[in-house]
Motif scaffolding. Structure first.
Motif, mmCIF file in Angstrom:
data_model
loop_
_atom_site.group_PDB
_atom_site.id
_atom_site.type_symbol
_atom_site.label_atom_id
_atom_site.label_comp_id
_atom_site.label_asym_id
_atom_site.label_seq_id
_atom_site.Cartn_x
_atom_site.Cartn_y
_atom_site.Cartn_z
ATOM 1 N N TYR A 49 4.014 4.178 1.841
ATOM 2 C CA TYR A 49 2.941 3.266 1.437
ATOM 3 C C TYR A 49 2.154 3.827 0.256
ATOM 4 N N THR A 109 4.225 -1.922 5.918
ATOM 5 C CA THR A 109 4.102 -0.808 4.972
ATOM 6 C C THR A 109 3.402 -1.281 3.702
ATOM 7 N N SER A 157 -0.328 -0.374 2.005
ATOM 8 C CA SER A 157 -0.543 -0.048 0.592
ATOM 9 C C SER A 157 -1.658 -0.897 0.003
#
Length: 128
Positions: free
Chosen positions: A11, A49, A53
């Motif tokens: 990430y 994921t 981020s």
């Protein structure tokens, strides 16, 4: 985006990729970035994921969410990224570079000359 086999979480590597796109001008302030699902499919990773981020970048003020519309690049994203990366460089990476330069006898003048040459070559690549 090929992920690196290092200790950095995927990430964070995705977040770095988005930041790199901002710094290189691929993404600009106000640009919409792909939805979490779109980006996950493009990157070949789980949507959670990518969401992680985006949350990370949102907390740092790099991107922001317009509810129901999507995520966008923040107004001062490039400046924020540069500031953070400079801090990271000066507080961690620079010491090992300086130590290595000293061990091989590089002078500040040689480093400045090499850096000036690098910048000139970089400018030449940008010209059509």
């Amino acid at each position: 985006m090929p992920f690196k086999d290092n200790d950095k979480a995927i990430y964070l590597q995705i977040a770095d990729g988005i930041c790199d796109s901002v710094l290189t001008g691929i993404l600009s302030s106000g640009d919409r970035i792909p939805s979490v699902r779109e980006y996950a499919a493009r990157m070949g990773v789980n949507a959670n994921t990518v969401m992680r981020s985006y949350e990370y970048l949102d907390q740092k003020g790099i991107i922001f969410n317009k509810r129901g519309i999507g995520f966008f690049i923040g107004e001062n994203a490039a400046e924020s990224i540069r500031h953070e990366r400079r801090e990271t460089f000066f507080n961690g990476e620079a010491e090992s570079y300086f130590r290595r330069m000293a061990s091989i006898g590089l002078t500040p003048e040689e480093v400045a000359s090499l850096y000036a040459t690098y910048l000139k070559e970089l400018d030449n690549r940008k010209e059509p």
